[in-house]
Design a protein around this motif. Structure first.
Motif, short mmCIF file in Angstrom:
data_model
loop_
_atom_site.label_atom_id
_atom_site.label_comp_id
_atom_site.label_asym_id
_atom_site.label_seq_id
_atom_site.Cartn_x
_atom_site.Cartn_y
_atom_site.Cartn_z
N VAL A 59 30.52 36.29 46.19
CA VAL A 59 31.91 35.85 45.99
C VAL A 59 31.85 34.44 45.41
O VAL A 59 31.31 33.53 46.03
N SER A 60 32.37 34.27 44.20
CA SER A 60 32.27 32.97 43.54
C SER A 60 33.56 32.16 43.57
O SER A 60 33.55 30.97 43.32
N ASP A 61 34.68 32.82 43.85
CA ASP A 61 35.95 32.08 43.95
C ASP A 61 36.98 32.92 44.71
O ASP A 61 36.75 34.08 45.02
N ASP A 62 38.10 32.31 45.02
CA ASP A 62 39.18 33.05 45.67
C ASP A 62 39.99 33.76 44.59
O ASP A 62 40.17 33.25 43.49
N ASN A 63 40.47 34.93 44.90
CA ASN A 63 41.29 35.63 43.91
C ASN A 63 42.55 36.19 44.58
O ASN A 63 42.53 36.64 45.72
N THR A 64 43.63 36.13 43.85
CA THR A 64 44.89 36.73 44.31
C THR A 64 45.21 37.83 43.31
O THR A 64 45.68 37.57 42.20
N LEU A 65 44.90 39.04 43.71
CA LEU A 65 45.01 40.16 42.78
C LEU A 65 46.47 40.46 42.44
O LEU A 65 47.32 40.53 43.32
N ASN A 66 46.72 40.66 41.16
CA ASN A 66 48.07 40.98 40.68
C ASN A 66 48.03 42.24 39.84
O ASN A 66 47.23 42.34 38.90
N GLY A 67 48.87 43.20 40.17
CA GLY A 67 48.98 44.40 39.36
C GLY A 67 47.79 45.32 39.40
O GLY A 67 47.54 46.08 38.46
#
Length: 252
Positions: A59-67
């Motif tokens: 895991v290299s960064d935080d992600n906020t998944l959209n769509g």
């Protein structure tokens, strides 16, 4: 010898330590044959010809998944992705394993410091959290078996699962070609891995090809540090044509 090998294989199927199984099998085989000397010598000879390896998608960064597309947490979802034209028959001599608790992991992974993090749904390891892990066992440089472990958190979306599977499949392809991962150290002794240079390049190309750039998936940062190590040139030159073929087969 037969007892040691049988014991090791039996241990693998029961998610136990391979070498512990070998030793136990050797003891049993020797006992039934009435031979009690030389057990440690036999097991050491066999053990030294086996090598266990772990690769992972960190895991290299935080992600906020959209769509993104919903993904059901089950092995059938994994098989559906694996059987798409881009990945079908690419993962050879291996099996898929899904994880939603630490006890699902092999004892080798656990002994190497891997656990399932119930809060994130991902795997925790010595280098941090991981979306997926590939473990392999070789005997005298030849692949015996490999597994790809996918934790529940990777099923956060079908796209993230797909990306992680593609990453781990490429590790497995290189393992099958006996091009095992190596790393170089920078000025602060940080490790930079050859495999990860190529998997990052593939991830970026794949996300762009699938028009997923706006989904904010977790994509590895491209690490070019290995290109500056002349000692890695031979391995990089061997991986490059395999990488190019993988790009062609998955970007379609």
């Amino acid at each position: 010898m037969n007892g040691a090998i049988a014991g090791g294989v039996d241990a693998l199927f029961n998610k136990e330590n391979f070498f512990t199984g070998m030793y136990r099998g050797a003891i049993f085989g020797a006992a039934t044959a009435g031979i009690v000397s030389g057990i440690s010598w036999v097991v050491n000879k066999l053990s030294n010809s086996y090598q266990y390896r772990i690769s992972e998608m960190l895991v290299s960064d935080d992600n906020t998944l959209n769509g993104t597309t919903k993904a059901e947490f089950n092995i059938n979802t994994v098989k559906d992705v694996a059987n798409t034209p881009r990945y079908k028959n690419q993962f050879i001599d291996g099996s898929w394993q899904i994880v939603d608790e630490t006890s699902d992991l092999s004892k080798n992974l656990i002994s190497n410091g891997y656990t399932f993090d119930s809060s994130s749904g991902l795997l925790d390891g010595p280098r941090g959290q991981a979306w997926g892990v590939t473990e392999s066992l070789t005997h005298k440089g030849k692949l015996v078996w490999q597994r790809i472990w996918l934790p529940k958190g990777t099923f956060v979306s079908l796209e993230q699962l797909d990306l992680t599977m593609g990453h781990e499949i490429f590790h497995s392809i290189l393992n099958n070609a006996y091009l095992f991962d190596q790393y170089t150290l920078d000025g602060v002794n940080k490790k930079h891995f050859v495999h990860e240079h190529f998997t990052a390049k593939w991830e970026q190309a794949y996300v762009k090809f699938r028009n997923w750039t706006k989904l904010n998936l977790n994509v590895m940062n491209l690490d070019d540090a290995v290109l500056n190590d002349v000692g890695m040139k031979g391995l990089i030159n061997k991986i490059t044509p395999i990488f190019n073929n993988y790009i062609k087969s998955t970007l379609k």
